[in-house]
Design a protein around this motif. Structure first.
Motif, mmCIF file in Angstrom:
data_model
loop_
_atom_site.group_PDB
_atom_site.id
_atom_site.type_symbol
_atom_site.label_atom_id
_atom_site.label_comp_id
_atom_site.label_asym_id
_atom_site.label_seq_id
_atom_site.Cartn_x
_atom_site.Cartn_y
_atom_site.Cartn_z
ATOM 1 N N VAL A 149 13.107 5.680 -7.571
ATOM 2 C CA VAL A 149 14.203 5.484 -6.622
ATOM 3 C C VAL A 149 13.642 5.395 -5.201
ATOM 4 O O VAL A 149 14.027 4.515 -4.420
ATOM 5 C CB VAL A 149 15.239 6.628 -6.737
ATOM 6 N N VAL A 150 12.708 6.257 -4.869
ATOM 7 C CA VAL A 150 12.084 6.220 -3.547
ATOM 8 C C VAL A 150 11.284 4.930 -3.396
ATOM 9 O O VAL A 150 11.272 4.309 -2.326
ATOM 10 C CB VAL A 150 11.204 7.462 -3.308
ATOM 11 N N ARG A 151 10.647 4.487 -4.461
ATOM 12 C CA ARG A 151 9.917 3.223 -4.442
ATOM 13 C C ARG A 151 10.864 2.070 -4.132
ATOM 14 O O ARG A 151 10.534 1.157 -3.384
ATOM 15 C CB ARG A 151 9.236 2.982 -5.788
ATOM 16 N N LEU A 152 12.067 2.104 -4.686
ATOM 17 C CA LEU A 152 13.063 1.074 -4.426
ATOM 18 C C LEU A 152 13.499 1.091 -2.963
ATOM 19 O O LEU A 152 13.692 0.043 -2.346
ATOM 20 C CB LEU A 152 14.262 1.267 -5.352
ATOM 21 N N VAL A 153 13.626 2.281 -2.385
ATOM 22 C CA VAL A 153 13.972 2.395 -0.963
ATOM 23 C C VAL A 153 12.861 1.795 -0.107
ATOM 24 O O VAL A 153 13.123 1.014 0.823
ATOM 25 C CB VAL A 153 14.218 3.874 -0.574
ATOM 26 N N VAL A 154 11.615 2.126 -0.415
ATOM 27 C CA VAL A 154 10.481 1.609 0.364
ATOM 28 C C VAL A 154 10.381 0.092 0.201
ATOM 29 O O VAL A 154 10.184 -0.639 1.178
ATOM 30 C CB VAL A 154 9.165 2.302 -0.062
ATOM 31 N N ALA A 155 10.546 -0.395 -1.023
ATOM 32 C CA ALA A 155 10.465 -1.838 -1.258
ATOM 33 C C ALA A 155 11.583 -2.565 -0.516
ATOM 34 O O ALA A 155 11.358 -3.615 0.099
ATOM 35 C CB ALA A 155 10.528 -2.136 -2.749
ATOM 36 N N GLY A 156 12.806 -2.048 -0.580
ATOM 37 C CA GLY A 156 13.919 -2.675 0.124
ATOM 38 C C GLY A 156 13.696 -2.703 1.623
ATOM 39 O O GLY A 156 13.992 -3.697 2.294
ATOM 40 N N ARG A 163 1.449 6.717 -6.908
ATOM 41 C CA ARG A 163 0.341 7.610 -7.276
ATOM 42 C C ARG A 163 0.679 9.060 -6.986
ATOM 43 O O ARG A 163 0.434 9.948 -7.807
ATOM 44 C CB ARG A 163 -0.931 7.216 -6.524
ATOM 45 N N VAL A 164 1.253 9.317 -5.808
ATOM 46 C CA VAL A 164 1.602 10.692 -5.439
ATOM 47 C C VAL A 164 2.682 11.241 -6.368
ATOM 48 O O VAL A 164 2.597 12.389 -6.822
ATOM 49 C CB VAL A 164 2.048 10.768 -3.958
ATOM 50 N N GLN A 208 0.835 -1.209 0.000
ATOM 51 C CA GLN A 208 0.000 0.000 0.000
ATOM 52 C C GLN A 208 0.866 1.255 0.000
ATOM 53 O O GLN A 208 0.550 2.230 -0.680
ATOM 54 C CB GLN A 208 -0.945 -0.002 1.196
ATOM 55 N N TRP A 209 1.976 1.233 0.751
ATOM 56 C CA TRP A 209 2.892 2.379 0.743
ATOM 57 C C TRP A 209 3.476 2.593 -0.641
ATOM 58 O O TRP A 209 3.575 3.728 -1.120
ATOM 59 C CB TRP A 209 4.014 2.171 1.761
ATOM 60 N N ILE A 210 3.873 1.523 -1.286
ATOM 61 C CA ILE A 210 4.442 1.644 -2.624
ATOM 62 C C ILE A 210 3.397 2.171 -3.594
ATOM 63 O O ILE A 210 3.679 3.044 -4.419
ATOM 64 C CB ILE A 210 5.010 0.285 -3.089
ATOM 65 N N SER A 228 4.028 15.036 -10.467
ATOM 66 C CA SER A 228 4.706 15.330 -11.727
ATOM 67 C C SER A 228 3.726 15.852 -12.778
ATOM 68 O O SER A 228 4.001 16.838 -13.463
ATOM 69 C CB SER A 228 5.404 14.070 -12.233
ATOM 70 N N GLY A 229 2.589 15.192 -12.891
ATOM 71 C CA GLY A 229 1.576 15.641 -13.848
ATOM 72 C C GLY A 229 1.070 17.034 -13.534
ATOM 73 O O GLY A 229 0.874 17.860 -14.445
#
Length: 144
Positions: free
Chosen positions: A105-112, A60-61, A53-55, A66-67
């Motif tokens: 990159v932040v997604r990779l930090v959260v996933a790790g 989404r954010v 859910q965090w990822i 960016s959009g």
């Protein structure tokens, strides 16, 4: 079930039987559950779902931010041309592109981190390795 056929070869008849016997098969014995099945307790599953859910929220954010920045830069093009408007458009577009690049990159930090919390150290180390390679690449690009 057996089928019998009599075949005459020369002077003596020969009886040929085709019999097929089917043996009852037994189901394979149940194996012990895999280690991953034993380790998945309800708390473990809840932590995994919370990480996903965090990822999901993060992606989404990042995409929405960016959009929004890109749309704001397009809206500023309707204003009269001036140095300030050009600078604002440039800053918004660079911010939007940066958000697009930083989000994975932040997604990779959260996933790790979530993988490490779940005890999946192998994959957490892979995530840390990828982050390290990205840091080396960015560092080499800055000094070049």
């Amino acid at each position: 079930m057996a089928a019998s056929v009599v075949v005459t070869t020369g002077a003596a008849p020969v009886e040929m039987t085709n019999s097929v016997q089917v043996e009852a098969t037994h189901p394979p014995p149940q194996l012990a559950p895999a280690a991953s099945e034993v380790a998945s307790t309800p708390a473990h599953v809840k932590r995994a779902e919370a990480g996903e859910q965090w990822i999901s929220r993060l992606l989404r954010v990042g995409a929405t931010c960016s959009g929004g920045l890109f749309l704001a830069s397009i809206a500023l093009e309707a204003l009269p041309q001036s140095e300030t408007v050009h600078v604002a458009i440039d800053v918004l577009r660079k911010g939007a592109a940066s958000a697009l690049l930083v989000t994975p990159v932040v997604r990779l930090v959260v996933a790790g981190t979530t993988l490490g919390l779940r005890g999946e150290w192998k994959y957490a180390l892979y995530a840390a390795g990828v982050l390290g390679l990205l840091a080396v690449a960015v560092g080499a690009g800055i000094h070049a």
